[in-house]
Structure formats: C-alpha cells, structure tokens
Design a protein around this motif. Structure first.
Motif, mmCIF file in Angstrom:
data_model
loop_
_atom_site.group_PDB
_atom_site.id
_atom_site.type_symbol
_atom_site.label_atom_id
_atom_site.label_comp_id
_atom_site.label_asym_id
_atom_site.label_seq_id
_atom_site.Cartn_x
_atom_site.Cartn_y
_atom_site.Cartn_z
ATOM 1 N N THR A 1 2.460 1.755 -3.373
ATOM 2 C CA THR A 1 1.474 2.224 -4.347
ATOM 3 C C THR A 1 1.142 3.696 -4.140
ATOM 4 O O THR A 1 1.075 4.470 -5.103
ATOM 5 C CB THR A 1 0.183 1.384 -4.250
ATOM 6 O OG1 THR A 1 0.503 0.009 -4.449
ATOM 7 C CG2 THR A 1 -0.821 1.821 -5.303
ATOM 8 N N MET B 1 -6.904 1.326 -2.196
ATOM 9 C CA MET B 1 -6.020 1.000 -1.085
ATOM 10 C C MET B 1 -6.788 0.632 0.187
ATOM 11 O O MET B 1 -6.341 -0.217 0.963
ATOM 12 C CB MET B 1 -5.055 2.161 -0.808
ATOM 13 C CG MET B 1 -4.045 2.393 -1.935
ATOM 14 S SD MET B 1 -3.020 0.915 -2.303
ATOM 15 C CE MET B 1 -3.898 0.205 -3.724
ATOM 16 N N ILE C 1 0.831 -1.200 0.000
ATOM 17 C CA ILE C 1 0.000 0.000 0.000
ATOM 18 C C ILE C 1 0.868 1.254 0.000
ATOM 19 O O ILE C 1 0.628 2.197 -0.778
ATOM 20 C CB ILE C 1 -0.943 -0.002 1.218
ATOM 21 C CG1 ILE C 1 -2.018 -1.087 1.056
ATOM 22 C CG2 ILE C 1 -1.603 1.373 1.398
ATOM 23 C CD1 ILE C 1 -2.884 -1.284 2.284
#
Length: 207
Positions: free
Chosen positions: A11, A61, A8
């Motif tokens: 990203t 997310m 996460i």
C-alpha cells in the motif's frame, strides 16, 4: 514477513508511486462513473491502495498495523496454513464491499472520486473488536483508551450520521460498511466470537 506487513508495504509503495505519477492516480482512483459506465471494476480494488497525502496514509497504515496482526493470528488459528491467504481475501473483499454504496450513490457523477484503505482497515478493526471487545482504543480527542465495544458504537453512529450529511469530503460510507462487513465476516468464520463478545461485555465494569 507477516502478511499484514506485506500489505502495508504494498500500500505504501503504490501510494508513493501514485503521488509521483498523476496518470496512475487517475487510472486507479475510485471513480463510480467510470466503474458503472465504462466497466472499470478494478478501481474498486486499486483505490484501496491509494491515499490522498502522507497523513491519510500514515493514519490508515498505523491502524492496520496495530490490528492487522491480531486478525492474521486469529485466521492462522482458524485456518492453519492458509490464514494469511484468508486475511488477504478478507481485506480485499472488505475494500470492494465498502465501496459499493459509494458506487451506487455516485454512479452518475463523473466528477466524484474516492480513495484510501479506510474500508478495509475498518473491517480489520471491527473484526478484532468482535473477538476482543474490551481492547483499549484511542478515539479522537479522548486522552485515555476506551473499550473497543464503546468505540464501535461511537464510530458506527458517527459514520452513519456523517455519511447522511455528505458534506465533509470524507467517504464515511466506506468506513461504515467496511466496519459492518468486518463484524459479519468474523461472525461467519468464527461464530464462537458472538457469545464470547456478549459475555465479555456483560462482565465489563468501568471501575
């Protein structure tokens, strides 16, 4: 730090960087023409770490956060010591697999672009649903959670229909094939999940 949280953070970091660097966004976005005609296969992976805007990023997310930890825990039990590595491999392959139909469909369209982690996140969610089909999931405008297996039916049906329409600007093919890959992968590495799935669904009562 869990592998889920690490993915996460990576990203989020890449998405933020791309928003401030149009050149990076242009180089890493999924452009089927560039993949098919210029051999830029890395776009199949890098596009999964890019997002169009904050709402797109947050939705993906948050979904990844709520379901990724469960899949990571399952893989850690199935593959002691390397569960996190299996999660990363699973997630990256899901991103690639979910983009292949888009690549085939738009390989001669140089103006088509796609981005987002939706294919990988869909795989994570559906891998969870195979193991825990009764887990509660909120679905669009429905104010109460619905069982995962019912969500799966609605999600797959809508994604298939929307992908055939092709007019929303959303890559529903990635959602559909990412979800199907998630089911397949979990079924292969954890075959006991299949009879368990049907047993749990068979024993489910709405009231």
């Amino acid at each position: 730090m869990s592998i889920t949280l690490l993915l996460i953070l990576v990203t989020v970091g890449i998405s933020l960087a791309a928003w401030n660097n149009p050149g990076l966004m242009d180089r890493w976005i999924m452009n089927p023409y560039a993949v098919a005609h210029q051999g830029q296969y890395y776009r199949l992976v890098t596009s999964g770490f890019l997002h169009a805007d904050l709402s797109h990023l947050l939705f993906n997310m948050l979904s990844f956060y709520f379901f990724g930890g469960t899949v990571e825990a399952i893989f850690s039990q199935l593959f002691p010591g390397v569960g996190g590595i299996v999660l990363v491999v699973f997630y990256l392959i899901a991103i690639i697999i979910s983009d292949i139909p888009t690549l085939i469909k738009h390989k001669d369209n140089s103006r088509y672009n796609s981005l987002g982690a939706s294919g990988g996140v869909s795989a994570i969610i559906f891998a969870t649903i195979l193991v825990f089909p009764l887990t509660g999931i909120y679905f669009f405008f429905i104010p109460v959670p619905i069982p995962g297996f019912i969500f799966a039916i609605l999600y797959l049906g809508y994604s298939y229909y929307a992908a055939r329409q092709g007019s929303s600007g959303i890559n529903h093919d990635a959602h559909l094939y990412g979800a199907l890959f998630g089911i397949l992968f979990m079924a292969v590495v954890f075959p006991q999940a299949i009879p368990s799935f049907f047993e749990q669904v068979g024993n489910w009562r709405p009231f």
